[in-house]
Design an enzyme around this catalytic site. Structure first.
Site, PDB file in Angstrom:
ATOM      1  N   GLY A  31      21.180  37.013  67.059  1.00 53.87           N
ATOM      2  CA  GLY A  31      22.352  37.711  66.084  1.00 53.87           C
ATOM      3  C   GLY A  31      23.540  38.181  66.753  1.00 53.87           C
ATOM      4  N   ARG A  72      31.033  27.710  55.705  1.00 55.06           N
ATOM      5  CA  ARG A  72      31.022  29.241  55.820  1.00 55.06           C
ATOM      6  C   ARG A  72      31.982  30.106  55.092  1.00 55.06           C
ATOM      7  NH1 ARG A  72      31.416  31.659  59.864  1.00 55.06           N
ATOM      8  NH2 ARG A  72      29.707  33.166  59.600  1.00 55.06           N
ATOM      9  N   TYR A  89      29.886  32.754  52.764  1.00 56.56           N
ATOM     10  CA  TYR A  89      29.956  34.204  53.234  1.00 56.56           C
ATOM     11  C   TYR A  89      31.557  34.716  53.262  1.00 56.56           C
ATOM     12  CZ  TYR A  89      25.964  31.732  55.392  1.00 56.56           C
ATOM     13  OH  TYR A  89      24.893  31.218  55.805  1.00 56.56           O
ATOM     14  N   CYS A 144      35.648  19.692  43.848  1.00 57.85           N
ATOM     15  CA  CYS A 144      36.009  20.138  42.522  1.00 57.85           C
ATOM     16  C   CYS A 144      35.143  21.315  42.203  1.00 57.85           C
ATOM     17  CB  CYS A 144      35.846  19.153  41.476  1.00 57.85           C
ATOM     18  SG  CYS A 144      36.504  19.168  39.954  1.00 57.85           S
ATOM     19  N   GLU A 145      35.760  22.449  42.834  1.00 56.49           N
ATOM     20  CA  GLU A 145      34.989  23.732  42.825  1.00 56.49           C
ATOM     21  C   GLU A 145      36.024  24.817  43.165  1.00 56.49           C
ATOM     22  OE1 GLU A 145      30.902  23.777  43.264  1.00 56.49           O
ATOM     23  OE2 GLU A 145      30.832  25.999  43.963  1.00 56.49           O
TER      24      GLU A 145
HETATM   25  N1  LLP Z   1      16.024  33.856  65.359  1.00 59.11           N
HETATM   26  C1  LLP Z   1      15.913  33.901  63.896  1.00 59.11           C
HETATM   27  C2  LLP Z   1      14.438  33.994  63.443  1.00 59.11           C
HETATM   28  C3  LLP Z   1      16.896  33.349  62.929  1.00 59.11           C
HETATM   29  O1  LLP Z   1      16.647  33.395  61.774  1.00 59.11           O
HETATM   30  C4  LLP Z   1      18.029  33.297  63.403  1.00 59.11           C
HETATM   31  C5  LLP Z   1      19.143  32.932  62.215  1.00 59.11           C
HETATM   32  C6  LLP Z   1      18.345  33.334  64.781  1.00 59.11           C
HETATM   33  C7  LLP Z   1      17.447  33.597  65.727  1.00 59.11           C
HETATM   34  C8  LLP Z   1      19.716  32.980  65.351  1.00 59.11           C
HETATM   35  O2  LLP Z   1      20.757  34.215  64.931  1.00 59.11           O
HETATM   36  P1  LLP Z   1      22.155  33.718  65.686  1.00 59.11           P
HETATM   37  O3  LLP Z   1      22.269  34.206  67.135  1.00 59.11           O
HETATM   38  O4  LLP Z   1      22.679  32.479  65.340  1.00 59.11           O
HETATM   39  O5  LLP Z   1      23.101  34.758  64.627  1.00 59.11           O
HETATM   40  N2  LLP Z   1      24.205  30.438  58.226  1.00 59.11           N
HETATM   41  C9  LLP Z   1      24.728  31.587  58.657  1.00 59.11           C
HETATM   42  C10 LLP Z   1      23.734  32.422  59.668  1.00 59.11           C
HETATM   43  C11 LLP Z   1      22.169  32.099  59.377  1.00 59.11           C
HETATM   44  C12 LLP Z   1      21.226  32.766  60.679  1.00 59.11           C
HETATM   45  C13 LLP Z   1      19.794  32.357  60.195  1.00 59.11           C
HETATM   46  N3  LLP Z   1      19.053  32.715  61.190  1.00 59.11           N
HETATM   47  C14 LLP Z   1      26.144  31.888  59.142  1.00 59.11           C
HETATM   48  O6  LLP Z   1      26.637  30.768  59.243  1.00 59.11           O
HETATM   49  O7  LLP Z   1      26.601  32.856  59.541  1.00 59.11           O
END
Ligand code: LLP
Length: 421
Positions: free
Chosen positions: A246, A320, A324, A350-351
């Site tokens: 995260g 993204r 989001y 087309c959106e």
């Molecule tokens: N661990 C678990 C269990 C997760 O579900 C995730 C991300 C991570 C680690 C890694 O998180 P990160 O360090 O990348 O923030 N598509 C979205 C992000 C979805 C993340 C889902 N899970 C975006 O583009 O912002």
């Protein structure tokens, strides 16, 4: 943990952030000319630097790479060589990790309401690689693993009741979908430890955590520390406590990067004394600023409100912004010096959600200009689709002075190849 939101120390050899402005425009222009657009460019040297910074910040912890951010083979091999194990969210990701030669003890499979095929695949993989770890987020999944004869390394994902992240859609920590409810977790850990090799507990707050939101992450870590002590007082010896990924990256040009050493310090403090290794599993932080998306201008339309600029990438290339409302820096590589106008950059889908930015001040666009979109390395190619029957783009990986095409552009034939008639 707002005290951790400040600007990090400057290190010229491995800076805390690589901005879109730092990319070499002439080199990107050559790549677009050679490979066409839209084109993802991934700098493997920057991936290495990001891995190194994470390991330096968390010297006593295990830093795992959440492969979902970018599963390309070249990235996986780079991360593996940098010594980070792989956290995988599906059979497909485990398959990719094995393909990139992560060993069993470097693979952590986090099951999220797993389809039967995923469990079948991973349990089969475990028979060959008995050191791999499966993380379950429900008692029901424990039962389904037992039915398949699995009795290996098990980790329990907990719903810590506190979430964080850049958007509601990516905050998992307090979402009932994920993890065993906090007050039932200790019991499940104790009962599962009779049958399985119970090695860890896990929680993930969400994705893209920075600024004041870090306080929520710290609260999650504190709760996981408490749970670890409760579990060990009940006689279960844990190998690790995984507090998820995260870590946010700055998408805005002037946004300060995370002070990673300070975040790491606050994490250690919040977890307190535990008789287990702390683990973190970032995805975005490893790859976001290692990637740009190159796209060319197709159309320029003057309207009373804005200059609408149509490019050859769209929400199918980089989802993204549409999904989001995410901000991505955009640079006109063909001319940075024209007068600035309010520019709305749109794709060919087309959106109406197919928009990269609205009325952003940018150099007046002209047809055939080459644009670069920053921070496209994380959740960029991964979330690409073929909606509107648009083939997915190509990807080039940079390493030292080399540029290699690591993913060819899909063709119209690829689109229909899997259909039976
Ligand atoms: N661990 C678990 C269990 C997760 O579900 C995730 C991300 C991570 C680690 C890694 O998180 P990160 O360090 O990348 O923030 N598509 C979205 C992000 C979805 C993340 C889902 N899970 C975006 O583009 O912002």
């Amino acid at each position: 943990m707002s005290d951790c939101g400040g600007v990090s120390r400057d290190d010229h050899t491995n800076p805390a952030v690589r901005r879109l402005a730092d990319w070499d425009a002439a080199m990107l222009d050559d790549l677009a000319a050679a490979h066409g657009t839209p084109l993802y460019v991934t700098d493997l040297d920057r991936v290495k630097e990001n891995c190194a910074r994470l390991r330096d910040a968390f010297p006593d912890a295990e830093v795992r790479y959440a492969v979902k951010a970018h599963t390309g083979r070249a990235v996986l091999e780079t991360v593996r060589d940098a010594g980070l194990p792989a956290e995988c969210a599906s059979a497909g990701e485990v398959h990719r990790a094995l393909g990139a030669e992560f060993s069993g003890d470097e693979i952590q499979y986090t099951a999220v309401h797993p389809p039967a095929e995923d469990l079948d695949y991973v349990v089969d993989a475990w028979r060959e690689h008995p050191d791999l770890t499966i993380t379950v987020g429900a008692a029901d999944t424990v039962e389904r693993l037992r039915e398949r004869g699995f009795d290996g390394r098990l980790c329990v994902r907990v719903n810590p009741g506190v979430g964080a992240g850049h958007h509601e859609k990516v905050r998992t920590g307090a979402n009932a979908k994920f993890g065993v409810p906090y007050d039932r977790a200790a019991d499940l850990v104790a009962s599962a430890s009779d049958e399985f090799d119970l090695v860890g507990i896990h929680a993930h707050a969400g994705s893209g955590i920075s600024g004041d939101d870090l306080a929520n992450h710290r609260e999650l870590v504190r709760r996981m520390g408490d749970l670890a002590r409760e579990v060990s007082a009940a006689g279960v010896e844990l190998e690790f406590v995984d507090v998820g990924g995260g870590f946010g990256v700055p998408y805005g040009e002037d946004e300060p990067p995370l002070d990673l050493p300070a975040v790491a310090e606050a994490t250690r403090e919040a977890i307190g004394d535990i008789e287990a290794t702390l683990a973190v599993e970032p995805g975005r932080y490893v790859v976001a600023d290692a990637g740009v998306l190159l796209t060319r201008v197709n159309t320029v339309k003057e309207t009373p409100e804005t200059v609408v600029t149509g490019v050859d990438a769209g929400m199918t290339t980089l989802l993204r912004p549409a999904m989001y409302d995410a901000y991505h820096a955009i640079r006109n590589l063909s001319s940075e010096h024209r007068e600035t106008v309010g520019t709305t950059i749109v794709g060919p889908i087309c959106e109406s959600s197919d928009v990269f930015c609205e009325n952003r001040p940018l150099p007046r666009p002209e047809r055939d200009d080459l644009l670069a979109v920053g921070n496209a390395g994380a959740y960029g190619y991964e979330m690409a689709s073929t909606y509107n029957s648009r083939p997915r783009p190509a990807e080039v990986a940079l390493s030292g002075a080399n540029a290699a095409l690591v993913r060819r552009r899909e063709t119209l034939t690829d689109l229909t190849e899997v259909e039976s008639r």
